[in-house]
Design a protein around this motif. Structure first.
Motif, PDB file in Angstrom:
ATOM      1  N   GLN A   1       6.526  -1.126   4.548  1.00  0.00           N
ATOM      2  CA  GLN A   1       7.579  -0.337   3.887  1.00  0.00           C
ATOM      3  C   GLN A   1       7.649   1.060   4.487  1.00  0.00           C
TER       4      GLN A   1
ATOM      5  N   VAL B   1       2.899  -9.892  -1.636  1.00  0.00           N
ATOM      6  CA  VAL B   1       1.765 -10.759  -1.929  1.00  0.00           C
ATOM      7  C   VAL B   1       2.135 -11.602  -3.147  1.00  0.00           C
TER       8      VAL B   1
ATOM      9  N   SER C   1      10.018  -5.851  -3.021  1.00  0.00           N
ATOM     10  CA  SER C   1      10.320  -7.281  -2.907  1.00  0.00           C
ATOM     11  C   SER C   1      10.807  -7.884  -4.217  1.00  0.00           C
ATOM     12  N   GLY C   2      10.325  -7.363  -5.327  1.00  0.00           N
ATOM     13  CA  GLY C   2      10.634  -7.951  -6.635  1.00  0.00           C
ATOM     14  C   GLY C   2       9.871  -9.241  -6.889  1.00  0.00           C
TER      15      GLY C   2
ATOM     16  N   THR D   1       6.147  -9.434  -6.187  1.00  0.00           N
ATOM     17  CA  THR D   1       4.694  -9.204  -6.161  1.00  0.00           C
ATOM     18  C   THR D   1       4.036  -9.698  -7.453  1.00  0.00           C
TER      19      THR D   1
ATOM     20  N   ARG E   1       5.524  -9.781   3.600  1.00  0.00           N
ATOM     21  CA  ARG E   1       6.433  -8.841   2.930  1.00  0.00           C
ATOM     22  C   ARG E   1       5.957  -8.529   1.520  1.00  0.00           C
TER      23      ARG E   1
ATOM     24  N   SER F   1       3.874   0.817  -2.992  1.00  0.00           N
ATOM     25  CA  SER F   1       4.539   1.125  -4.269  1.00  0.00           C
ATOM     26  C   SER F   1       3.598   1.854  -5.229  1.00  0.00           C
TER      27      SER F   1
END
Ligand code: F1P
Length: 290
Positions: free
Chosen positions: A133, A286, A85-86, A88, A284, A43
């Motif tokens: 990703q 952290v 993921s929303g 992190t 997926r 990201s």
């Protein structure tokens, strides 16, 4: 049997098509705003690419930061947080600390980022089963590029080519890769290198193309690949070839070229007996315990 990673890589042309057809009307940075774009890992690299594109398109000063390193006291009109993921931790902590207006882009509407940001764009159709990703990252960037007024018709056609083209054996078997980019493709070069490390534990590096001659070219050698995303600076191919190394460059849109790198990463994983759906030492997202 096809892995989740392979299926998700292959779905990128259709995901990008959907992204350009559904750019959200509000939520994204407004023209003229001074924006900080933040994220972690993939990201962050997508943030780097978007920052260059947005500023180049004349939409306003745009900086990209690893979420953990964002200068919280600096003046920005908006923080744009990218997180598939929303969940992190570093991204959520930054959103909690900043007093600046925030927008988040995520794949999962059932996560804390939904209430942590003032405005949220959900790209659930591009979410992934895979840990590494691929399609979420590029679909998000396709949407952001379209939001800047870019026509992605050629990029989507290039993606279809990148998904289907046979992979050159010298890429699958190379000992080492240095990915290079200029402008917005510097972030994509970083992402290609990360993908190769994550999925296949390959030795990879990434640099702005003009920096390559300032030291990193020492690594070039027979059996090693210098892989350019976008057009190469004049003379660079010749200099790499003098070392006996391979210089790999195509005319594809850099975001489509990234797809080829993702596919090489998967092919190398299989070659090394690794499962690209189960990358070593990765999760997926952290989530750090406080
Ligand atoms: C960011 C990220 C991934 C990386 C790893 C850990 O996730 O750094 O890019 O591959 O799995 O998380 P996110 O904030 O975009 O969900």
């Amino acid at each position: 049997m096809t892995t989740h990673t392979e299926a998700e890589i292959a779905s990128q042309p259709s995901c990008w098509q959907r992204a350009v057809e559904s750019v959200p009307a509000g939520a994204l940075p407004r023209r003229g705003e001074r924006v900080a774009v933040v994220g972690c890992g993939t990201s962050w690299f997508i943030a780097m690419a978007y920052a260059v594109l947005r500023e180049r398109a004349g939409h306003g000063e745009t900086d990209a930061f690893a979420a953990s390193e964002a200068p919280i006291g600096r003046h920005y009109d908006r923080v744009l947080a990218l997180s598939r993921s929303g969940t992190t931790t570093e991204v959520l902590e930054l959103l909690a600390r900043t007093t600046t207006k925030t927008t988040a882009i995520t794949a999962d509407p059932k996560t804390p980022i939904m209430s942590a940001a003032d405005e949220v764009v959900v790209l659930d159709y591009a979410d992934e089963r895979s840990v590494v990703q691929t399609r979420f990252a590029t679909t998000q960037l396709a949407m952001l590029r379209a939001g800047l007024g870019e026509d992605l018709t050629q990029a989507i056609a290039d993606a279809a080519e990148a998904v289907a083209a046979p992979l050159p054996d010298e890429l699958v078997r190379a000992e080492q890769f240095s990915f290079l980019g200029t402008g917005w493709s510097v972030g994509l070069a970083q992402e290609a290198a990360l993908k190769m490390r994550e999925a296949s534990r390959s030795w990879t590096e990434a640099y702005p193309a003009m920096e390559y001659r300032h030291g990193p070219i020492s690594i070039a050698a027979p059996g090693r690949v210098t892989w350019m995303l976008g057009a190469a600076p004049e003379g660079l191919r010749g200099q790499v070839e003098e070392t006996g190394g391979t210089f790999f460059e195509t005319s594809l849109d850099p975001m489509a070229e990234l797809i080829r790198a993702q596919r090489v990463a998967v092919a190398r994983a299989f070659d090394r007996g690794l499962d690209p759906d189960e990358p070593m030492h990765l999760t997926r997202s952290v989530i750090l315990s406080s």
